[in-house]
Scaffold this motif. Structure first.
Motif, PDB file in Angstrom:
ATOM      1  N   PHE A  96       3.666  -2.254 -17.443  1.00 27.56           N
ATOM      2  CA  PHE A  96       2.495  -1.936 -18.255  1.00 27.56           C
ATOM      3  C   PHE A  96       2.478  -0.439 -18.558  1.00 27.56           C
ATOM      4  O   PHE A  96       2.571   0.385 -17.639  1.00 27.56           O
ATOM      5  CB  PHE A  96       1.204  -2.336 -17.544  1.00 27.56           C
ATOM      6  N   SER A  97       2.328  -0.091 -19.814  1.00 31.56           N
ATOM      7  CA  SER A  97       2.290   1.333 -20.192  1.00 31.56           C
ATOM      8  C   SER A  97       0.917   1.940 -19.935  1.00 31.56           C
ATOM      9  O   SER A  97       0.788   3.160 -19.835  1.00 31.56           O
ATOM     10  CB  SER A  97       2.665   1.491 -21.670  1.00 31.56           C
ATOM     11  N   GLU A  98      -0.116   1.101 -19.843  1.00 27.05           N
ATOM     12  CA  GLU A  98      -1.470   1.584 -19.593  1.00 27.05           C
ATOM     13  C   GLU A  98      -2.069   0.852 -18.398  1.00 27.05           C
ATOM     14  O   GLU A  98      -1.994  -0.377 -18.310  1.00 27.05           O
ATOM     15  CB  GLU A  98      -2.359   1.369 -20.810  1.00 27.05           C
ATOM     16  N   ALA A  99      -2.675   1.621 -17.493  1.00 26.49           N
ATOM     17  CA  ALA A  99      -3.270   1.016 -16.298  1.00 26.49           C
ATOM     18  C   ALA A  99      -4.383   0.048 -16.659  1.00 26.49           C
ATOM     19  O   ALA A  99      -4.577  -0.976 -15.996  1.00 26.49           O
ATOM     20  CB  ALA A  99      -3.799   2.110 -15.369  1.00 26.49           C
ATOM     21  N   SER A 100      -5.129   0.343 -17.741  1.00 26.58           N
ATOM     22  CA  SER A 100      -6.243  -0.527 -18.119  1.00 26.58           C
ATOM     23  C   SER A 100      -5.751  -1.925 -18.493  1.00 26.58           C
ATOM     24  O   SER A 100      -6.398  -2.935 -18.174  1.00 26.58           O
ATOM     25  CB  SER A 100      -7.022   0.084 -19.285  1.00 26.58           C
ATOM     26  N   SER A 101      -4.602  -1.994 -19.162  1.00 26.26           N
ATOM     27  CA  SER A 101      -4.030  -3.296 -19.523  1.00 26.26           C
ATOM     28  C   SER A 101      -3.609  -4.048 -18.274  1.00 26.26           C
ATOM     29  O   SER A 101      -3.774  -5.276 -18.170  1.00 26.26           O
ATOM     30  CB  SER A 101      -2.832  -3.106 -20.454  1.00 26.26           C
ATOM     31  N   PHE A 102      -3.054  -3.335 -17.313  1.00 21.48           N
ATOM     32  CA  PHE A 102      -2.653  -3.948 -16.056  1.00 21.48           C
ATOM     33  C   PHE A 102      -3.865  -4.493 -15.301  1.00 21.48           C
ATOM     34  O   PHE A 102      -3.826  -5.601 -14.755  1.00 21.48           O
ATOM     35  CB  PHE A 102      -1.900  -2.929 -15.197  1.00 21.48           C
ATOM     36  N   VAL A 103      -4.945  -3.715 -15.267  1.00 20.11           N
ATOM     37  CA  VAL A 103      -6.151  -4.164 -14.563  1.00 20.11           C
ATOM     38  C   VAL A 103      -6.673  -5.461 -15.177  1.00 20.11           C
ATOM     39  O   VAL A 103      -7.036  -6.408 -14.463  1.00 20.11           O
ATOM     40  CB  VAL A 103      -7.234  -3.068 -14.598  1.00 20.11           C
ATOM     41  N   ARG A 147       0.815  -1.225   0.000  1.00 21.75           N
ATOM     42  CA  ARG A 147       0.000   0.000   0.000  1.00 21.75           C
ATOM     43  C   ARG A 147       0.850   1.278   0.000  1.00 21.75           C
ATOM     44  O   ARG A 147       0.432   2.306   0.521  1.00 21.75           O
ATOM     45  CB  ARG A 147      -0.933   0.029   1.208  1.00 21.75           C
ATOM     46  N   LYS A 148       2.032   1.216  -0.612  1.00 18.32           N
ATOM     47  CA  LYS A 148       2.893   2.393  -0.683  1.00 18.32           C
ATOM     48  C   LYS A 148       2.882   3.025  -2.062  1.00 18.32           C
ATOM     49  O   LYS A 148       3.427   4.114  -2.259  1.00 18.32           O
ATOM     50  CB  LYS A 148       4.324   2.025  -0.293  1.00 18.32           C
ATOM     51  N   VAL A 149       2.291   2.336  -3.031  1.00 21.35           N
ATOM     52  CA  VAL A 149       2.178   2.894  -4.378  1.00 21.35           C
ATOM     53  C   VAL A 149       0.745   2.684  -4.856  1.00 21.35           C
ATOM     54  O   VAL A 149       0.026   1.800  -4.384  1.00 21.35           O
ATOM     55  CB  VAL A 149       3.160   2.212  -5.367  1.00 21.35           C
ATOM     56  N   SER A 150       0.350   3.520  -5.815  1.00 25.43           N
ATOM     57  CA  SER A 150      -1.007   3.431  -6.346  1.00 25.43           C
ATOM     58  C   SER A 150      -1.103   2.314  -7.373  1.00 25.43           C
ATOM     59  O   SER A 150      -0.102   1.716  -7.783  1.00 25.43           O
ATOM     60  CB  SER A 150      -1.381   4.759  -7.008  1.00 25.43           C
ATOM     61  N   VAL A 151      -2.322   2.058  -7.832  1.00 23.61           N
ATOM     62  CA  VAL A 151      -2.528   1.057  -8.881  1.00 23.61           C
ATOM     63  C   VAL A 151      -1.806   1.485 -10.153  1.00 23.61           C
ATOM     64  O   VAL A 151      -1.147   0.678 -10.813  1.00 23.61           O
ATOM     65  CB  VAL A 151      -4.037   0.857  -9.148  1.00 23.61           C
ATOM     66  N   ASN A 152      -1.911   2.763 -10.503  1.00 24.94           N
ATOM     67  CA  ASN A 152      -1.233   3.257 -11.701  1.00 24.94           C
ATOM     68  C   ASN A 152       0.286   3.106 -11.596  1.00 24.94           C
ATOM     69  O   ASN A 152       0.957   2.725 -12.559  1.00 24.94           O
ATOM     70  CB  ASN A 152      -1.582   4.719 -11.958  1.00 24.94           C
ATOM     71  N   GLU A 153       0.818   3.420 -10.430  1.00 22.94           N
ATOM     72  CA  GLU A 153       2.270   3.286 -10.228  1.00 22.94           C
ATOM     73  C   GLU A 153       2.693   1.828 -10.270  1.00 22.94           C
ATOM     74  O   GLU A 153       3.756   1.492 -10.806  1.00 22.94           O
ATOM     75  CB  GLU A 153       2.658   3.926  -8.898  1.00 22.94           C
ATOM     76  N   THR A 154       1.863   0.966  -9.716  1.00 24.64           N
ATOM     77  CA  THR A 154       2.164  -0.459  -9.770  1.00 24.64           C
ATOM     78  C   THR A 154       2.189  -0.956 -11.206  1.00 24.64           C
ATOM     79  O   THR A 154       3.072  -1.741 -11.599  1.00 24.64           O
ATOM     80  CB  THR A 154       1.128  -1.260  -8.965  1.00 24.64           C
ATOM     81  N   ALA A 155       1.234  -0.480 -11.998  1.00 27.44           N
ATOM     82  CA  ALA A 155       1.204  -0.865 -13.411  1.00 27.44           C
ATOM     83  C   ALA A 155       2.523  -0.525 -14.089  1.00 27.44           C
ATOM     84  O   ALA A 155       3.100  -1.337 -14.828  1.00 27.44           O
ATOM     85  CB  ALA A 155       0.040  -0.174 -14.116  1.00 27.44           C
ATOM     86  N   TYR A 156       3.028   0.671 -13.841  1.00 28.54           N
ATOM     87  CA  TYR A 156       4.307   1.083 -14.436  1.00 28.54           C
ATOM     88  C   TYR A 156       5.459   0.213 -13.930  1.00 28.54           C
ATOM     89  O   TYR A 156       6.309  -0.245 -14.709  1.00 28.54           O
ATOM     90  CB  TYR A 156       4.591   2.550 -14.103  1.00 28.54           C
ATOM     91  N   LEU A 157       5.499  -0.038 -12.637  1.00 26.53           N
ATOM     92  CA  LEU A 157       6.610  -0.782 -12.034  1.00 26.53           C
ATOM     93  C   LEU A 157       6.731  -2.202 -12.576  1.00 26.53           C
ATOM     94  O   LEU A 157       7.825  -2.771 -12.620  1.00 26.53           O
ATOM     95  CB  LEU A 157       6.459  -0.814 -10.511  1.00 26.53           C
ATOM     96  N   VAL A 158       5.611  -2.804 -12.960  1.00 30.32           N
ATOM     97  CA  VAL A 158       5.673  -4.177 -13.461  1.00 30.32           C
ATOM     98  C   VAL A 158       5.609  -4.243 -14.984  1.00 30.32           C
ATOM     99  O   VAL A 158       5.445  -5.329 -15.552  1.00 30.32           O
ATOM    100  CB  VAL A 158       4.581  -5.063 -12.824  1.00 30.32           C
ATOM    101  N   SER A 160      -5.644 -13.097 -10.833  1.00 30.25           N
ATOM    102  CA  SER A 160      -6.151 -13.308  -9.472  1.00 30.25           C
ATOM    103  C   SER A 160      -7.662 -13.424  -9.359  1.00 30.25           C
ATOM    104  O   SER A 160      -8.179 -13.833  -8.319  1.00 30.25           O
ATOM    105  CB  SER A 160      -5.696 -12.139  -8.578  1.00 30.25           C
ATOM    106  N   GLY A 161      -8.374 -13.013 -10.415  1.00 25.85           N
ATOM    107  CA  GLY A 161      -9.821 -13.045 -10.343  1.00 25.85           C
ATOM    108  C   GLY A 161     -10.417 -11.814  -9.708  1.00 25.85           C
ATOM    109  O   GLY A 161     -11.634 -11.750  -9.492  1.00 25.85           O
ATOM    110  N   GLN A 162      -9.607 -10.821  -9.370  1.00 32.85           N
ATOM    111  CA  GLN A 162     -10.119  -9.590  -8.789  1.00 32.85           C
ATOM    112  C   GLN A 162      -9.325  -8.404  -9.328  1.00 32.85           C
ATOM    113  O   GLN A 162      -8.255  -8.569  -9.913  1.00 32.85           O
ATOM    114  CB  GLN A 162     -10.043  -9.620  -7.259  1.00 32.85           C
ATOM    115  N   THR A 163      -9.854  -7.199  -9.148  1.00 37.75           N
ATOM    116  CA  THR A 163      -9.175  -6.017  -9.638  1.00 37.75           C
ATOM    117  C   THR A 163      -8.023  -5.648  -8.698  1.00 37.75           C
ATOM    118  O   THR A 163      -8.025  -6.038  -7.516  1.00 37.75           O
ATOM    119  CB  THR A 163     -10.134  -4.816  -9.716  1.00 37.75           C
TER     120      THR A 163
END
Length: 344
Positions: free
Chosen positions: A313-320, A300-311, A327-330
């Motif tokens: 993904f150039s777009e958060a929607s693709s990461f979601v 819980r130290k980075v946002s969903v958008n930041e997590t997408a970048y770190l792993v 995992s079966g969840q968002t």
């Protein structure tokens, strides 16, 4: 997480030799990002990439393109590796070759096609050829230089009145210092050949060693077996790929060809070994991204958008979409309830 390595003793020997050739020791360590403590135990491991840097720094600093050849001729393997002690305490050359293949990875980790031996013996009408079976040898020709110069060096020292190498073939093109090969190795050298091989007289295969001691040999072999077990315990190719990928995961596009080259093997070998581990390159990266995403979100130290970048993904929607597939969840739902997400 595994990368190819060499023994610290061999890396230290290169730095020691560079120092005798006029390069300040501190400059060598600083240039390759090491400190003395990293090499204090000769059985410790140093990244193959760092070893390569040591060679390049030494060659530039001394102005000697043939630095690796000269190092192998002027030094003794038994001073830098337990493998040298085992070879010298073997009963015969045939036994020494067997032990060299068994423990070669303790010196330098390289991949050999189909899990075969690093060195094989192939007789023909000109003599007996010791063939180095490294795949993609031209990616690091200094390893070929070191191997053949080391054979010549050890036998020249033990049997000074008997020529050892009759001829050498290497697959890489002639370097700028090509003339040094025949002068240092004392035999004809063919560049751009179809194999990396050293020719010797057949009678060398039956040569017995006067220094053989079964007791001493057993002590050294026990030590080497323990070191080999430690090395093999962390030898999963999946772990090696993860270790290679992790620092660059945020860049997204990571390809198998680059991974194979950086780990010193062909792409075909990488695919084959992954198949042996019931894995694929894409699957390993996918699993690594999922695992790292879970760790970032659970902390819980980075946002969903930041997590997408770190792993990667150039777009958060693709990461979601990917995270829901994993995992079966968002990601947001996982981040809100990490204790449940961890078991998903």
């Amino acid at each position: 997480m595994k990368h190819p390595t060499v023994s610290a003793g061999i890396a230290r020997s290169m730095i020691d030799y560079a120092e005798t050739r006029g390069i300040p020791r501190a400059r060598m360590f600083e240039a390759v990002g090491l400190v003395e403590a990293d090499l204090s135990d000769q059985d410790a491991r140093v990244a193959l990439a760092t070893y390569r840097e040591i060679i390049e720094v030494a060659k530039r600093g001394t102005g000697d393109g043939a630095f690796v050849l000269n190092h192998a001729i002027d030094t003794e393997l038994s001073d830098m590796s337990v493998v040298g002690l085992i070879v010298h305490s073997s009963a015969s050359m045939a036994d020494a070759m067997t032990e060299l293949n068994r423990y070669a990875r303790l010196m330098v980790e390289v991949d050999v096609m189909e899990g075969g031996e690093r060195f094989t013996v192939q007789p023909d009408e000109s003599g007996v050829w010791i063939v180095d079976n490294r795949p993609d040898p031209n990616a690091f020709p200094e390893l070929s230089e070191a191997a053949f110069a080391r054979f010549e060096s050890e036998f020249r020292r033990e049997f000074p009145d008997r020529p050892f190498a009759r001829a050498i073939e290497v697959t890489h093109d002639a370097p700028a210092y090509a003339e040094a090969y025949e002068r240092i190795l004392r035999c004809p050298v063919t560049f751009g050949a179809t194999r990396n091989a050293l020719c010797i007289a057949p009678e060398w295969l039956t040569q017995e060693f006067d220094a053989y001691s079964g007791y001493v040999f057993g002590i050294f072999a026990d030590k080497a077996d323990a070191l080999l077990a430690e090395l093999e315990a962390s030898d999963s190719l999946i772990a090696r790929i993860e270790g290679w990928a992790l620092p660059n995961l945020h860049r997204g596009a990571l390809d198998a060809e680059t991974a194979a080259r950086d780990m010193g093997m062909s792409r075909q070998t990488l695919y084959r070994r992954l198949k042996d581990e019931d894995a694929t390159f894409a699957g390993v990266l996918d699993g690594l991204r999922f695992r790292m995403a879970r760790e970032y979100l659970a902390a819980r130290k980075v946002s969903v958008n930041e997590t997408a970048y770190l792993v990667g993904f150039s777009e958060a929607s693709s990461f979601v979409r990917a995270f829901k597939r994993w995992s079966g969840q968002t990601p947001s739902a996982f981040r809100a309830t990490p204790e449940r997400g961890d078991v998903a």
